[in-house]
Design a protein around this motif. Structure first.
Motif, short mmCIF file in Angstrom:
data_model
loop_
_atom_site.label_atom_id
_atom_site.label_comp_id
_atom_site.label_asym_id
_atom_site.label_seq_id
_atom_site.Cartn_x
_atom_site.Cartn_y
_atom_site.Cartn_z
N TYR A 137 5.17 0.76 -2.04
CA TYR A 137 4.95 2.12 -2.51
C TYR A 137 6.16 2.95 -2.08
CZ TYR A 137 -0.26 1.62 -2.98
OH TYR A 137 -1.53 1.29 -3.33
N THR A 138 6.46 3.98 -2.86
CA THR A 138 7.46 4.98 -2.45
C THR A 138 6.76 6.33 -2.49
OG1 THR A 138 9.14 3.62 -3.51
CG2 THR A 138 9.80 5.84 -2.89
N ASN A 139 6.36 6.80 -1.31
CA ASN A 139 5.48 7.98 -1.24
C ASN A 139 6.24 9.28 -1.00
OD1 ASN A 139 3.36 6.24 -1.51
ND2 ASN A 139 2.48 6.60 0.50
N HIS A 181 2.18 13.07 -2.37
CA HIS A 181 1.79 11.93 -3.22
C HIS A 181 1.90 12.24 -4.72
CE1 HIS A 181 -0.38 9.44 0.11
NE2 HIS A 181 0.69 10.09 0.55
N HIS A 182 2.57 13.34 -5.07
CA HIS A 182 2.87 13.59 -6.48
C HIS A 182 4.29 13.11 -6.77
CE1 HIS A 182 -0.88 15.56 -6.56
NE2 HIS A 182 -0.50 16.68 -5.95
N PHE A 183 4.54 12.83 -8.03
CA PHE A 183 5.81 12.20 -8.42
C PHE A 183 6.99 13.20 -8.32
CE2 PHE A 183 2.86 10.35 -11.94
CZ PHE A 183 2.21 9.55 -11.02
N VAL A 184 8.19 12.66 -8.41
CA VAL A 184 9.39 13.47 -8.62
C VAL A 184 9.88 13.18 -10.03
CG1 VAL A 184 11.81 13.85 -7.96
CG2 VAL A 184 10.08 13.44 -6.19
N ALA A 214 11.09 9.42 -9.36
CA ALA A 214 10.92 8.72 -8.07
C ALA A 214 9.59 9.11 -7.43
CB ALA A 214 12.07 9.10 -7.13
N GLY A 215 9.30 8.47 -6.30
CA GLY A 215 8.14 8.86 -5.50
C GLY A 215 6.82 8.66 -6.22
#
Ligand SMILES: Cc1cc2nc3c(=O)[nH]c(=O)nc-3n(C[C@H](O)[C@H](O)[C@H](O)COP(=O)(O)OP(=O)(O)OC[C@H]3O[C@@H](n4cnc5c(N)ncnc54)[C@H](O)[C@@H]3O)c2cc1C
Ligand SMILES: O=C(O)[C@@H]1CCCC=N1
Length: 389
Positions: free
Chosen positions: A320-322, A326-329, A343-344
Protein backbone atom coordinates in the motif's frame (compact mmCIF):
# COMPACT_ATOMS: atom_id res chain seq x y z
CA UNK A 1 22.88 7.15 -23.98
CA UNK A 2 20.70 7.60 -27.09
CA UNK A 3 17.82 10.06 -27.31
CA UNK A 4 14.52 9.06 -28.89
CA UNK A 5 13.80 11.63 -31.61
CA UNK A 6 10.04 11.53 -31.16
CA UNK A 7 8.31 14.20 -29.09
CA UNK A 8 5.53 12.39 -27.22
CA UNK A 9 2.33 14.12 -26.12
CA UNK A 10 2.70 12.34 -22.82
CA UNK A 11 5.00 9.92 -21.02
CA UNK A 12 3.35 7.86 -18.28
CA UNK A 13 5.78 6.44 -15.72
CA UNK A 14 4.69 3.19 -14.06
CA UNK A 15 2.50 0.48 -15.60
CA UNK A 16 0.44 -0.49 -12.56
CA UNK A 17 -3.33 -0.16 -12.78
CA UNK A 18 -3.31 3.65 -12.61
CA UNK A 19 -0.56 4.22 -15.19
CA UNK A 20 -1.96 1.59 -17.54
CA UNK A 21 -5.45 3.14 -17.50
CA UNK A 22 -3.99 6.66 -17.86
CA UNK A 23 -1.98 5.57 -20.89
CA UNK A 24 -5.05 3.80 -22.29
CA UNK A 25 -7.19 6.96 -21.93
CA UNK A 26 -4.54 9.11 -23.62
CA UNK A 27 -4.02 6.72 -26.53
CA UNK A 28 -7.77 6.32 -26.97
CA UNK A 29 -7.96 10.09 -27.38
CA UNK A 30 -5.34 9.89 -30.12
CA UNK A 31 -2.40 11.21 -28.07
CA UNK A 32 1.12 9.92 -28.79
CA UNK A 33 1.82 8.19 -25.50
CA UNK A 34 4.77 6.29 -24.06
CA UNK A 35 4.23 4.04 -21.02
CA UNK A 36 7.43 3.18 -19.15
CA UNK A 37 7.75 0.36 -16.62
CA UNK A 38 10.87 -0.53 -14.62
CA UNK A 39 10.18 -4.30 -14.44
CA UNK A 40 9.47 -6.94 -17.09
CA UNK A 41 5.67 -7.22 -17.37
CA UNK A 42 3.73 -8.80 -15.78
CA UNK A 43 5.38 -8.48 -12.37
CA UNK A 44 4.43 -8.89 -8.72
CA UNK A 45 6.68 -6.24 -7.11
CA UNK A 46 4.21 -3.34 -6.81
CA UNK A 47 0.55 -2.93 -5.78
CA UNK A 48 -1.52 -4.07 -8.77
CA UNK A 49 -0.66 -7.78 -9.09
CA UNK A 50 -2.85 -10.71 -8.07
CA UNK A 51 -5.96 -12.15 -9.61
CA UNK A 52 -8.65 -10.31 -7.64
CA UNK A 53 -9.68 -7.01 -6.08
CA UNK A 54 -12.92 -5.84 -4.49
CA UNK A 55 -15.13 -3.37 -6.36
CA UNK A 56 -17.84 -1.57 -4.38
CA UNK A 57 -19.82 1.60 -3.84
CA UNK A 58 -19.75 1.16 -0.06
CA UNK A 59 -17.74 4.17 1.15
CA UNK A 60 -18.07 6.75 3.92
CA UNK A 61 -17.47 9.67 1.54
CA UNK A 62 -20.11 10.45 -1.07
CA UNK A 63 -17.48 11.60 -3.59
CA UNK A 64 -16.14 8.03 -3.84
CA UNK A 65 -19.66 6.69 -4.43
CA UNK A 66 -20.19 9.21 -7.22
CA UNK A 67 -16.82 8.36 -8.78
CA UNK A 68 -17.76 4.68 -8.67
CA UNK A 69 -21.12 5.38 -10.35
CA UNK A 70 -19.19 6.52 -13.40
CA UNK A 71 -16.42 3.99 -12.94
CA UNK A 72 -18.75 0.97 -13.17
CA UNK A 73 -19.77 2.30 -16.61
CA UNK A 74 -16.12 2.67 -17.62
CA UNK A 75 -15.31 -0.90 -16.50
CA UNK A 76 -18.25 -2.14 -18.62
CA UNK A 77 -17.00 -0.08 -21.58
CA UNK A 78 -13.52 -1.66 -21.37
CA UNK A 79 -15.09 -5.12 -21.07
CA UNK A 80 -17.17 -4.50 -24.22
CA UNK A 81 -14.26 -2.99 -26.13
CA UNK A 82 -11.88 -5.84 -25.34
CA UNK A 83 -14.47 -8.65 -25.24
CA UNK A 84 -13.34 -9.87 -21.80
CA UNK A 85 -15.05 -10.21 -18.43
CA UNK A 86 -13.34 -8.12 -15.74
CA UNK A 87 -16.10 -7.85 -13.08
CA UNK A 88 -18.16 -10.49 -11.32
CA UNK A 89 -21.00 -9.28 -9.11
CA UNK A 90 -21.08 -11.07 -5.76
CA UNK A 91 -22.40 -8.34 -3.47
CA UNK A 92 -20.29 -6.82 -0.72
CA UNK A 93 -21.29 -7.59 2.85
CA UNK A 94 -20.43 -4.68 5.17
CA UNK A 95 -20.36 -5.54 8.88
CA UNK A 96 -19.42 -3.45 11.90
CA UNK A 97 -20.49 -2.43 15.39
CA UNK A 98 -24.09 -1.33 14.91
CA UNK A 99 -23.69 2.10 16.51
CA UNK A 100 -20.12 2.82 15.46
CA UNK A 101 -19.19 5.77 13.26
CA UNK A 102 -17.31 3.45 10.88
CA UNK A 103 -20.33 1.23 10.17
CA UNK A 104 -23.19 3.73 10.32
CA UNK A 105 -21.46 6.23 8.06
CA UNK A 106 -20.94 3.64 5.29
CA UNK A 107 -24.54 2.47 5.68
CA UNK A 108 -25.94 6.02 5.68
CA UNK A 109 -23.91 7.03 2.63
CA UNK A 110 -25.09 3.97 0.68
CA UNK A 111 -28.70 4.77 1.55
CA UNK A 112 -28.32 8.52 0.87
CA UNK A 113 -26.79 7.81 -2.55
CA UNK A 114 -29.60 5.32 -3.35
CA UNK A 115 -27.11 2.53 -3.96
CA UNK A 116 -28.90 -0.83 -4.21
CA UNK A 117 -28.60 -2.55 -0.82
CA UNK A 118 -30.14 -5.25 1.36
CA UNK A 119 -30.10 -4.75 5.14
CA UNK A 120 -29.66 -7.97 7.06
CA UNK A 121 -30.90 -8.79 10.55
CA UNK A 122 -29.37 -11.16 13.09
CA UNK A 123 -32.32 -13.48 12.38
CA UNK A 124 -31.95 -13.69 8.59
CA UNK A 125 -28.14 -13.28 8.41
CA UNK A 126 -27.20 -16.95 8.12
CA UNK A 127 -29.85 -17.71 5.52
CA UNK A 128 -28.29 -14.97 3.30
CA UNK A 129 -24.62 -15.53 4.17
CA UNK A 130 -23.79 -19.18 4.74
CA UNK A 131 -20.81 -20.24 6.89
CA UNK A 132 -20.15 -16.85 8.49
CA UNK A 133 -20.82 -15.56 12.01
CA UNK A 134 -22.08 -12.02 12.65
CA UNK A 135 -20.29 -10.90 15.84
CA UNK A 136 -22.51 -9.81 18.76
CA UNK A 137 -23.42 -6.12 18.45
CA UNK A 138 -22.57 -5.98 14.74
CA UNK A 139 -24.92 -4.81 12.00
CA UNK A 140 -24.83 -6.00 8.39
CA UNK A 141 -25.77 -4.46 5.05
CA UNK A 142 -25.06 -5.76 1.55
CA UNK A 143 -23.91 -3.38 -1.20
CA UNK A 144 -25.41 -5.27 -4.13
CA UNK A 145 -23.07 -3.61 -6.65
CA UNK A 146 -20.05 -5.08 -4.85
CA UNK A 147 -18.03 -7.83 -6.44
CA UNK A 148 -14.73 -9.09 -7.71
CA UNK A 149 -12.50 -7.48 -10.32
CA UNK A 150 -10.21 -9.89 -12.15
CA UNK A 151 -7.15 -7.76 -11.45
CA UNK A 152 -4.33 -9.34 -13.49
CA UNK A 153 -6.67 -9.66 -16.45
CA UNK A 154 -7.78 -6.03 -16.05
CA UNK A 155 -4.19 -4.80 -16.03
CA UNK A 156 -3.30 -6.79 -19.14
CA UNK A 157 -6.48 -5.61 -20.87
CA UNK A 158 -5.67 -1.93 -20.19
CA UNK A 159 -2.14 -2.43 -21.55
CA UNK A 160 -3.32 -4.40 -24.61
CA UNK A 161 -6.01 -1.84 -25.44
CA UNK A 162 -3.43 0.95 -25.00
CA UNK A 163 -1.21 -0.75 -27.58
CA UNK A 164 -4.20 -1.31 -29.90
CA UNK A 165 -4.81 2.44 -29.85
CA UNK A 166 -1.20 2.98 -30.96
CA UNK A 167 0.47 3.50 -27.57
CA UNK A 168 4.11 2.54 -27.03
CA UNK A 169 4.81 0.34 -23.98
CA UNK A 170 8.42 -0.18 -22.89
CA UNK A 171 8.96 -2.45 -19.91
CA UNK A 172 12.29 -3.14 -18.20
CA UNK A 173 13.03 0.59 -18.55
CA UNK A 174 13.57 2.14 -15.16
CA UNK A 175 13.23 5.93 -15.11
CA UNK A 176 16.21 7.46 -13.34
CA UNK A 177 15.72 11.15 -14.01
CA UNK A 178 13.01 13.67 -14.89
CA UNK A 179 13.99 17.16 -16.08
CA UNK A 180 11.07 19.58 -15.86
CA UNK A 181 10.49 22.16 -18.62
CA UNK A 182 8.05 23.12 -21.37
CA UNK A 183 9.28 19.86 -22.87
CA UNK A 184 9.97 17.34 -20.10
CA UNK A 185 13.02 15.10 -20.47
CA UNK A 186 12.75 11.60 -19.02
CA UNK A 187 15.86 9.45 -18.75
CA UNK A 188 15.70 5.69 -18.28
CA UNK A 189 18.55 3.21 -17.85
CA UNK A 190 18.34 2.70 -21.65
CA UNK A 191 17.36 5.98 -23.30
CA UNK A 192 16.26 9.59 -23.04
CA UNK A 193 12.73 10.60 -24.10
CA UNK A 194 10.92 13.93 -24.44
CA UNK A 195 7.27 14.80 -23.98
CA UNK A 196 4.91 17.75 -23.63
CA UNK A 197 3.68 16.29 -20.35
CA UNK A 198 4.50 13.51 -17.90
CA UNK A 199 2.25 11.51 -15.59
CA UNK A 200 3.91 9.89 -12.58
CA UNK A 201 2.01 6.79 -11.44
CA UNK A 202 4.84 4.98 -9.70
CA UNK A 203 2.90 3.51 -6.75
CA UNK A 204 5.24 2.87 -3.79
CA UNK A 205 8.13 4.46 -5.72
CA UNK A 206 6.31 7.82 -6.16
CA UNK A 207 8.62 9.80 -3.87
CA UNK A 208 11.75 8.27 -5.43
CA UNK A 209 10.50 9.46 -8.84
CA UNK A 210 9.46 12.88 -7.54
CA UNK A 211 12.84 13.61 -5.90
CA UNK A 212 14.46 15.10 -9.04
CA UNK A 213 11.43 17.41 -9.45
CA UNK A 214 11.98 18.85 -5.95
CA UNK A 215 8.78 17.50 -4.38
CA UNK A 216 8.22 14.93 -1.62
CA UNK A 217 4.70 13.87 -0.57
CA UNK A 218 3.76 12.54 2.89
CA UNK A 219 3.41 8.92 1.72
CA UNK A 220 3.90 5.82 3.82
CA UNK A 221 4.64 2.52 2.08
CA UNK A 222 3.33 -0.59 3.85
CA UNK A 223 4.02 -4.23 3.13
CA UNK A 224 0.79 -6.26 3.27
CA UNK A 225 0.55 -9.97 4.00
CA UNK A 226 -1.99 -11.33 1.53
CA UNK A 227 -3.42 -14.43 3.25
CA UNK A 228 -5.40 -17.30 1.77
CA UNK A 229 -7.37 -19.70 4.01
CA UNK A 230 -8.42 -23.25 3.13
CA UNK A 231 -12.07 -24.32 3.06
CA UNK A 232 -12.79 -27.29 5.32
CA UNK A 233 -15.55 -28.31 2.88
CA UNK A 234 -14.49 -27.63 -0.71
CA UNK A 235 -16.71 -25.05 -2.43
CA UNK A 236 -18.38 -23.76 0.74
CA UNK A 237 -17.05 -20.21 0.27
CA UNK A 238 -17.22 -20.13 -3.52
CA UNK A 239 -19.20 -17.40 -5.30
CA UNK A 240 -21.40 -20.16 -6.75
CA UNK A 241 -22.39 -20.92 -3.17
CA UNK A 242 -23.49 -17.25 -2.77
CA UNK A 243 -20.49 -16.27 -0.68
CA UNK A 244 -19.92 -12.51 -1.16
CA UNK A 245 -16.95 -10.19 -0.72
CA UNK A 246 -16.99 -8.71 2.77
CA UNK A 247 -15.58 -5.87 4.87
CA UNK A 248 -15.55 -5.61 8.64
CA UNK A 249 -15.37 -1.85 9.27
CA UNK A 250 -13.60 -2.17 12.62
CA UNK A 251 -12.34 -4.98 14.80
CA UNK A 252 -12.58 -5.16 18.58
CA UNK A 253 -12.62 -1.38 19.06
CA UNK A 254 -9.54 -0.91 16.89
CA UNK A 255 -9.67 1.03 13.64
CA UNK A 256 -8.39 -2.03 11.79
CA UNK A 257 -10.52 -3.32 8.94
CA UNK A 258 -10.63 -6.92 7.75
CA UNK A 259 -11.81 -7.84 4.28
CA UNK A 260 -12.32 -10.99 2.27
CA UNK A 261 -13.17 -12.33 -1.16
CA UNK A 262 -14.78 -15.66 -2.13
CA UNK A 263 -12.52 -18.53 -3.19
CA UNK A 264 -11.40 -17.92 -6.76
CA UNK A 265 -7.72 -17.69 -7.67
CA UNK A 266 -6.55 -20.72 -5.74
CA UNK A 267 -9.20 -23.48 -5.74
CA UNK A 268 -10.59 -23.93 -2.23
CA UNK A 269 -8.75 -20.92 -0.76
CA UNK A 270 -10.45 -17.74 0.47
CA UNK A 271 -8.52 -14.44 0.57
CA UNK A 272 -8.89 -12.68 3.94
CA UNK A 273 -6.56 -9.82 4.86
CA UNK A 274 -6.06 -7.02 7.34
CA UNK A 275 -6.28 -3.57 5.75
CA UNK A 276 -2.90 -2.52 7.13
CA UNK A 277 0.71 -3.67 7.25
CA UNK A 278 4.17 -2.61 8.32
CA UNK A 279 6.35 0.16 6.87
CA UNK A 280 8.75 -0.92 4.16
CA UNK A 281 11.06 0.30 1.40
CA UNK A 282 9.66 -0.88 -1.96
CA UNK A 283 13.16 -1.89 -3.12
CA UNK A 284 13.61 -4.08 -0.03
CA UNK A 285 10.06 -5.34 0.52
CA UNK A 286 11.03 -8.93 1.26
CA UNK A 287 13.61 -8.13 3.91
CA UNK A 288 10.91 -7.58 6.44
CA UNK A 289 8.64 -10.33 7.76
CA UNK A 290 6.21 -8.95 10.33
CA UNK A 291 3.42 -11.52 10.83
CA UNK A 292 1.48 -9.98 13.75
CA UNK A 293 -1.43 -9.34 11.36
CA UNK A 294 -1.58 -13.04 10.51
CA UNK A 295 -2.23 -13.83 14.20
CA UNK A 296 -5.06 -11.27 14.31
CA UNK A 297 -6.55 -12.82 11.18
CA UNK A 298 -6.23 -16.37 12.56
CA UNK A 299 -8.30 -15.37 15.59
CA UNK A 300 -10.91 -13.69 13.37
CA UNK A 301 -11.17 -16.71 11.06
CA UNK A 302 -11.58 -19.10 14.03
CA UNK A 303 -14.48 -17.15 15.46
CA UNK A 304 -16.29 -15.69 12.43
CA UNK A 305 -15.44 -17.81 9.39
CA UNK A 306 -15.56 -21.24 11.04
CA UNK A 307 -15.60 -23.25 7.81
CA UNK A 308 -11.98 -22.24 7.12
CA UNK A 309 -8.78 -23.72 8.52
CA UNK A 310 -7.49 -20.96 10.88
CA UNK A 311 -3.88 -21.21 9.62
CA UNK A 312 -3.17 -19.46 6.30
CA UNK A 313 -2.36 -21.87 3.47
CA UNK A 314 -0.59 -19.16 1.41
CA UNK A 315 0.86 -15.78 2.38
CA UNK A 316 1.91 -13.45 -0.46
CA UNK A 317 3.12 -9.83 -0.42
CA UNK A 318 1.76 -6.62 -1.83
CA UNK A 319 2.22 -2.92 -0.96
CA UNK A 320 0.00 0.00 0.00
CA UNK A 321 1.10 3.62 -0.46
CA UNK A 322 -0.85 5.56 2.15
CA UNK A 323 -1.53 9.27 2.50
CA UNK A 324 -2.25 10.69 5.98
CA UNK A 325 -6.03 10.88 5.25
CA UNK A 326 -6.09 7.78 3.02
CA UNK A 327 -7.44 9.81 0.09
CA UNK A 328 -5.63 9.75 -3.24
CA UNK A 329 -3.30 12.34 -4.78
CA UNK A 330 -4.59 13.38 -8.23
CA UNK A 331 -3.01 16.70 -9.07
CA UNK A 332 -0.54 18.72 -11.07
CA UNK A 333 2.95 19.25 -9.66
CA UNK A 334 2.85 22.57 -7.71
CA UNK A 335 5.82 24.01 -9.67
CA UNK A 336 5.49 22.23 -13.04
CA UNK A 337 1.94 22.09 -14.34
CA UNK A 338 2.81 19.66 -17.15
CA UNK A 339 3.92 17.05 -14.58
CA UNK A 340 0.87 15.24 -13.22
CA UNK A 341 0.86 12.99 -10.18
CA UNK A 342 -1.37 10.00 -9.39
CA UNK A 343 -0.25 8.56 -6.07
CA UNK A 344 -1.19 7.52 -2.54
CA UNK A 345 -3.95 5.09 -3.48
CA UNK A 346 -3.89 3.90 0.14
CA UNK A 347 -4.89 0.29 -0.47
CA UNK A 348 -8.23 1.02 -2.17
CA UNK A 349 -7.42 2.39 -5.63
CA UNK A 350 -7.81 -0.56 -8.00
CA UNK A 351 -11.58 -0.32 -8.47
CA UNK A 352 -11.11 3.35 -9.55
CA UNK A 353 -8.52 2.51 -12.26
CA UNK A 354 -10.55 3.53 -15.34
CA UNK A 355 -11.82 6.82 -13.87
CA UNK A 356 -8.43 7.71 -12.42
CA UNK A 357 -6.94 7.05 -15.86
CA UNK A 358 -9.50 9.38 -17.40
CA UNK A 359 -8.89 12.14 -14.82
CA UNK A 360 -5.07 11.97 -15.01
CA UNK A 361 -5.36 12.07 -18.81
CA UNK A 362 -7.48 15.23 -18.56
CA UNK A 363 -5.00 16.85 -16.13
CA UNK A 364 -2.06 16.03 -18.40
CA UNK A 365 -3.82 17.61 -21.39
CA UNK A 366 -4.37 20.82 -19.40
CA UNK A 367 -8.15 20.31 -19.33
CA UNK A 368 -10.56 21.05 -16.50
CA UNK A 369 -11.05 17.60 -14.95
CA UNK A 370 -14.52 16.11 -15.35
CA UNK A 371 -14.76 15.42 -11.61
CA UNK A 372 -14.19 17.67 -8.60
CA UNK A 373 -10.63 16.82 -7.54
CA UNK A 374 -10.50 19.03 -4.42
CA UNK A 375 -10.29 16.02 -2.00
CA UNK A 376 -7.20 14.87 -3.89
CA UNK A 377 -5.14 18.07 -4.06
CA UNK A 378 -1.53 18.19 -2.90
CA UNK A 379 -2.07 21.44 -1.04
CA UNK A 380 -4.17 19.66 1.63
CA UNK A 381 -0.80 18.45 2.95
CA UNK A 382 0.51 21.98 3.44
CA UNK A 383 3.36 21.69 5.90
CA UNK A 384 3.66 17.96 5.26
CA UNK A 385 4.83 17.89 1.63
CA UNK A 386 8.35 19.12 1.00
CA UNK A 387 9.34 21.23 -1.91
CA UNK A 388 13.01 21.89 -2.48
CA UNK A 389 12.25 24.62 -4.96
C1 LIG B 1 -3.09 -6.72 -0.76
C2 LIG B 1 -3.80 -5.62 -1.48
C3 LIG B 1 -5.18 -5.69 -1.62
C4 LIG B 1 -5.87 -4.65 -2.23
N1 LIG B 1 -7.21 -4.77 -2.38
C5 LIG B 1 -7.89 -3.83 -3.08
C6 LIG B 1 -9.25 -4.02 -3.36
O1 LIG B 1 -9.84 -5.03 -2.98
N2 LIG B 1 -9.90 -3.07 -4.08
C7 LIG B 1 -9.26 -1.96 -4.52
O2 LIG B 1 -9.90 -1.13 -5.17
N3 LIG B 1 -7.94 -1.76 -4.29
C8 LIG B 1 -7.25 -2.68 -3.59
N4 LIG B 1 -5.91 -2.53 -3.37
C9 LIG B 1 -5.25 -1.30 -3.79
C10 LIG B 1 -4.84 -1.28 -5.24
O3 LIG B 1 -4.39 -2.53 -5.66
C11 LIG B 1 -3.80 -0.18 -5.41
O4 LIG B 1 -4.36 1.04 -4.97
C12 LIG B 1 -3.37 -0.02 -6.85
O5 LIG B 1 -2.94 -1.25 -7.38
C13 LIG B 1 -2.24 1.01 -6.95
O6 LIG B 1 -1.81 1.05 -8.27
P1 LIG B 1 -0.61 1.98 -8.76
O7 LIG B 1 -0.67 1.92 -10.24
O8 LIG B 1 -0.69 3.28 -8.07
O9 LIG B 1 0.70 1.29 -8.18
P2 LIG B 1 1.56 0.04 -8.70
O10 LIG B 1 0.69 -1.08 -9.08
O11 LIG B 1 2.61 -0.22 -7.69
O12 LIG B 1 2.22 0.58 -10.03
C14 LIG B 1 3.33 1.43 -10.03
C15 LIG B 1 4.25 0.96 -11.13
O13 LIG B 1 5.28 1.91 -11.32
C16 LIG B 1 6.45 1.22 -11.64
N5 LIG B 1 7.60 2.08 -11.37
C17 LIG B 1 7.99 2.55 -10.16
N6 LIG B 1 9.13 3.27 -10.27
C18 LIG B 1 9.45 3.25 -11.59
C19 LIG B 1 10.54 3.79 -12.32
N7 LIG B 1 11.54 4.48 -11.75
N8 LIG B 1 10.58 3.60 -13.67
C20 LIG B 1 9.58 2.89 -14.28
N9 LIG B 1 8.56 2.32 -13.62
C21 LIG B 1 8.48 2.51 -12.29
C22 LIG B 1 6.38 0.02 -10.69
O14 LIG B 1 7.27 -1.00 -11.06
C23 LIG B 1 4.93 -0.35 -10.80
O15 LIG B 1 4.69 -1.29 -11.83
C24 LIG B 1 -5.18 -3.53 -2.74
C25 LIG B 1 -3.78 -3.46 -2.62
C26 LIG B 1 -3.09 -4.50 -2.00
C27 LIG B 1 -1.61 -4.40 -1.88
O1 LIG C 1 -10.68 -1.27 -1.55
C1 LIG C 1 -11.22 -2.30 -1.15
O2 LIG C 1 -12.38 -2.55 -1.42
C2 LIG C 1 -10.43 -3.25 -0.30
C3 LIG C 1 -11.22 -3.79 0.81
C4 LIG C 1 -11.28 -2.89 1.95
C5 LIG C 1 -9.96 -2.45 2.36
C6 LIG C 1 -9.11 -2.11 1.27
N1 LIG C 1 -9.25 -2.62 0.11
Amino acid sequence: MSTDRELFDCIVIGAGVQGSFTAYSLAKRGKRTLLLEQFVLPHSRGSSHGQTRIIRKAYVQEFYVHMMEECYKLWAEVEREAGVQLYRQTGLLVMGPENSESYTSVKNTLLKCSAPTVSLTRENFSSHIPNMVLSPGNGAIVDLTGGVLFADRALKTAQDQFKKYGGVLRDQEKVVDIKPGAVVTVTTLAKTYRARSVVITAGPWANKLLAPTGLQLPLEVLRINVCYWKEKTPGSYHVNNRFPCFILTEREQTDQQIYGLPSNEYPGLVKICLHTGSPTDPDHRDRQRDRSDVDILSRYVSCCVPGLDPEPAIVESCMYTNTPDHHFVLDRHPQHSNIVIGAGFSGHGFKFGPIIGKLLCELSLGEVPSFDLSPFRIRRFEGLSRSAL
